[in-house]
Motif scaffolding. Structure first.
Motif, PDB file in Angstrom:
ATOM      1  N   ILE B 167      11.855  41.452 -10.641  1.00 37.99           N
ATOM      2  CA  ILE B 167      12.843  41.441  -9.552  1.00 37.99           C
ATOM      3  C   ILE B 167      13.410  40.030  -9.360  1.00 37.99           C
ATOM      4  O   ILE B 167      14.621  39.843  -9.203  1.00 37.99           O
ATOM      5  CB  ILE B 167      12.210  41.946  -8.235  1.00 37.99           C
ATOM      6  N   GLY B 170      15.814  39.167 -11.919  1.00 35.53           N
ATOM      7  CA  GLY B 170      17.034  39.950 -11.695  1.00 35.53           C
ATOM      8  C   GLY B 170      17.930  39.327 -10.637  1.00 35.53           C
ATOM      9  O   GLY B 170      19.141  39.203 -10.837  1.00 35.53           O
ATOM     10  N   ILE B 171      17.348  38.918  -9.521  1.00 38.21           N
ATOM     11  CA  ILE B 171      18.191  38.313  -8.471  1.00 38.21           C
ATOM     12  C   ILE B 171      18.638  36.912  -8.893  1.00 38.21           C
ATOM     13  O   ILE B 171      19.703  36.457  -8.511  1.00 38.21           O
ATOM     14  CB  ILE B 171      17.508  38.279  -7.081  1.00 38.21           C
ATOM     15  N   VAL B 186       6.817  47.525  -3.924  1.00 40.11           N
ATOM     16  CA  VAL B 186       7.969  47.588  -3.015  1.00 40.11           C
ATOM     17  C   VAL B 186       8.468  46.163  -2.762  1.00 40.11           C
ATOM     18  O   VAL B 186       7.664  45.248  -2.576  1.00 40.11           O
ATOM     19  CB  VAL B 186       7.574  48.253  -1.673  1.00 40.11           C
ATOM     20  N   VAL B 187       9.781  45.981  -2.770  1.00 38.61           N
ATOM     21  CA  VAL B 187      10.350  44.670  -2.470  1.00 38.61           C
ATOM     22  C   VAL B 187      10.443  44.501  -0.955  1.00 38.61           C
ATOM     23  O   VAL B 187      11.195  45.201  -0.297  1.00 38.61           O
ATOM     24  CB  VAL B 187      11.753  44.509  -3.087  1.00 38.61           C
ATOM     25  N   VAL B 190      13.885  39.452  -0.179  1.00 36.40           N
ATOM     26  CA  VAL B 190      14.584  38.743  -1.240  1.00 36.40           C
ATOM     27  C   VAL B 190      15.200  37.502  -0.616  1.00 36.40           C
ATOM     28  O   VAL B 190      15.883  37.600   0.403  1.00 36.40           O
ATOM     29  CB  VAL B 190      15.689  39.632  -1.840  1.00 36.40           C
TER      30      VAL B 190
END
Lengths: 275, 275
Positions: B167, B170-171, B186-187, B190
């Motif tokens: 993740i 990705g960001i 679970v995120v 961010v």
């Protein structure tokens, strides 16, 4: 002969986890649609209750209980809203009644579409109940394409809407969240578990003013049970931080009390648009 | 003959925008490296000053002033840290002194690497000053591979570290931020513009306990001027929300006061690892 009006009879709502059952019930309450909620103990958020004529709770594995309730309440059409923890249902140690055991035994393919089809068949045969897509009842509340407000976004806001759309779809693809707050090509806030309003307030504060919000459906979101939603609270959060522009995904976003929402945006000189 | 010790003479720091110049100066201060800061008015964060012997500020377009300052202070080696708003420099209405005009005129290719090479040549010729990569001075503070603490992550924390890594990259690729907070796949949060500590506290609160933090370099981050960083504040934020595990990118993360940081993590029964 008249086409049957979907709003003419009491609708059943089989409510799973999360916000969507509440949003759905609230939207139908505003449309004066009588609703009976069938909730799952420990899963369904009780905030759904004020919008329903009656609410009944059952255990997660008690499919027989649901059949009895549907028969007793004489509901003929139901909508499913909110997630059901499938991994629990297919856990061998999971407690099920005989009806549920029979149903699970018959649905060999565990894909969502297959389960839904199997359930559709099961409910039709067992109690003459049909399952409808939630969107059928929300048609008038789905975001139309284009600017809905008197105020149209400025060229630089339009750039940010485009930029925000790309970022929002990117985080949606990773299943992080639906909402981003941007300004001048910079990502101010990304929504994860905290929810849309908290993300708007956080990002908006960092921008001081001029933040642009974009909310979209996740590419893998099952729109039959779950739709992005904006409402009065969304605008309130935007007002609190001086944000004036929100873009939502056309035909995939529920606008709670849509007409009043657009009026509220107009009064605050804000822009809402479907993209 | 001895190899010259990079720490034996006063180092110059040409400090641009953002946190990194402060982090760099603080790290070198802890290593007792004498430092003279050359800051840019309106760009350089003055919190860099306590870590420097002297701080001089110049206008953004005043390259001649920088040359004079370098000569006067007799600095022979400089590090560049923090961004310089290139788009402003190449704006035709931008105010420049004659030296800057000459330099800009000669660097036809506006890529960062070309500008850096041109500046390297320029400073060498004009005042005998060489530019060093910030990482040379931070080698001992870069995160090593593997678990640095006594406490090793549990298998489920390791799963979350892997998930969080994916993740975070990705960001980072979308240039949103460097840090994510996850738990059980679970995120929770961010990081965008609010910074690492705010993201840790927000995500950690949502988890109640057991949040796992991952911080990585963005794929396009220019590590010569800008490195991810963790320090005492990072651990404080984690402690405040009961988060016990942080994974950072090996060799690309500066650990401020590294030995003390690992000791602090050990005392709090936390895990730090390089991945």
């Amino acid at each position: 002969m008249f086409k049957r009006d979907p709003f003419s009879e009491t609708l059943g709502l089989i409510a799973g986890k999360g916000e969507f059952p509440i949003i759905f019930a609230e939207a139908l309450f505003a449309l004066k649609q009588p609703l009976i909620v069938f909730g799952v103990k420990g899963q369904t958020d009780p905030r759904v209750e004020p919008f329903a004529k009656e609410t009944h709770y059952m255990d997660l594995g008690a499919l027989g209980h649901l059949v009895d309730l549907l028969k007793k309440t004489k509901v003929k059409k139901v909508v499913l809203a909110g997630g059901i923890p499938k991994f629990e249902i297919y856990n061998p140690s999971f407690q099920m009644d005989e009806t549920a055991k029979g149903f699970i035994h018959q649905t060999r393919n565990k894909g969502d579409d297959h389960i839904l089809k199997a359930l559709q068949f099961f409910l039709k045969v067992k109690c003459g109940v049909s399952i409808a897509d939630a969107r059928v009842f929300l048609k008038n509340l789905l975001a139309p394409k284009g600017v809905m407000t008197r105020r149209i976004p400025t060229p630089s806001e339009r750039e940010d809407l485009k930029f925000g759309w790309r970022i929002a779809k990117g985080i949606g693809k990773m299943d992080i969240g639906q909402t981003v707050v941007v300004k001048d090509g910079v990502v101010l806030a990304v929504e994860a578990l905290e929810g849309t309003d908290a993300a708007i307030r956080r990002g908006g504060k960092l921008s001081r003013t001029g933040a642009v919000i974009v909310k979209v459906a996740k590419p893998n979101q099952d729109l039959r049970f779950d739709l992005p939603c904006v409402g009065h609270e969304t605008l309130e959060s935007m007002k609190a931080v001086g944000a004036r522009v929100i873009g939502v995904e056309t035909q995939k976003t529920v606008m709670l009390s849509k007409d009043r929402l657009i009026e509220e945006a107009d009064q605050a000189d804000m822009s809402i648009l479907g993209i």
